[in-house]
Design an enzyme around this catalytic site. Sequence first.
Site, PDB file in Angstrom:
ATOM      1  N   SER A 235       0.854  -1.192   0.000  1.00 32.82           N
ATOM      2  CA  SER A 235       0.000   0.000   0.000  1.00 32.82           C
ATOM      3  C   SER A 235       0.884   1.233   0.000  1.00 32.82           C
ATOM      4  O   SER A 235       2.002   1.218   0.541  1.00 32.82           O
ATOM      5  CB  SER A 235      -0.891   0.006   1.245  1.00 32.82           C
ATOM      6  OG  SER A 235      -1.518   1.261   1.404  1.00 32.82           O
TER       7      SER A 235
ATOM      8  N   TYR B 181      -0.717  -0.482  10.378  1.00 35.43           N
ATOM      9  CA  TYR B 181      -0.926  -0.838   8.975  1.00 35.43           C
ATOM     10  C   TYR B 181       0.296  -0.472   8.141  1.00 35.43           C
ATOM     11  O   TYR B 181       0.773  -1.286   7.330  1.00 35.43           O
ATOM     12  CB  TYR B 181      -2.174  -0.130   8.450  1.00 35.43           C
ATOM     13  CG  TYR B 181      -2.544  -0.497   7.038  1.00 35.43           C
ATOM     14  CD1 TYR B 181      -3.107  -1.734   6.751  1.00 35.43           C
ATOM     15  CD2 TYR B 181      -2.341   0.395   5.990  1.00 35.43           C
ATOM     16  CE1 TYR B 181      -3.456  -2.081   5.450  1.00 35.43           C
ATOM     17  CE2 TYR B 181      -2.689   0.053   4.686  1.00 35.43           C
ATOM     18  CZ  TYR B 181      -3.244  -1.172   4.430  1.00 35.43           C
ATOM     19  OH  TYR B 181      -3.585  -1.510   3.142  1.00 35.43           O
TER      20      TYR B 181
END
Length: 256
Positions: free
Chosen positions: A145, A158
């Site tokens: 990501s 994350y």
Amino acid sequence: MPEPAGPARIALVTGASRGIGAAIARRLAEDGLLVHVVCHSALDAGRAVVKEIEANGGQATLHRADVGDESAVGELVEHVIARHGALHVLVNNAAVIDDQLLALTSTDRWERVLRTNLTGPFLTSRAVLPAMLDQGWGRIINISSNSARTPGPGQSAYAASKGGVEALTRALAVEVGRKGIRVNCVAPGKIRTEMTAAVADRFGPDGDGTRWGLPEDISGLVAFLAGDEADYVQGQTFTVDGGRMVMRGAAGRRSR
């Protein structure tokens, strides 16, 4: 490179019941791969993906597994290899998001994110490597990501997990590159899925004009990396964000 045995290449896609994972599963099936669709809890959505693939003439099988569970991963991979005698493509897409400011993040929440997002790719990659090494051919594609480079508030866990995925990609590429196995990573930006549609509608394009992408914007690159034409591509992370990072950098330079 030696050609893998069998009439069709076998792919395993984790987190494939919705969004990016579902698009990847559909695209690989369109390209003629026999796809094993893996999900943890969204079984109805996973069944729908399999039915769609089959309706379009492809082949797919649904599995339920927690990628952070070592025994579950081992059983899953053993089952696939026992059934086909091979496993050619692994796409590590399964991930969870549990955003919370670091000062308020419990150890349990931190470890849950890392267990799925980072330990999961480690476990699945380790499980498929013996078969790929025996074949002398394989593709491992990790989904990261842009949050690994430009995290938002509350994304410590994350972002750390996705940064780890990118480092894992490079390290594993060094280890197995001479054995005919290609390990690469795709880092999506803002992708419109069932889960993000409401946010995309609310905020629309960024001030820099970049739009929200679609899952198919990711699946095409993954399909390329899964094939023969990507044989000279190794240990790379590809940013797919519509130019968002570049445009933000340009906006920052203009403001200065």
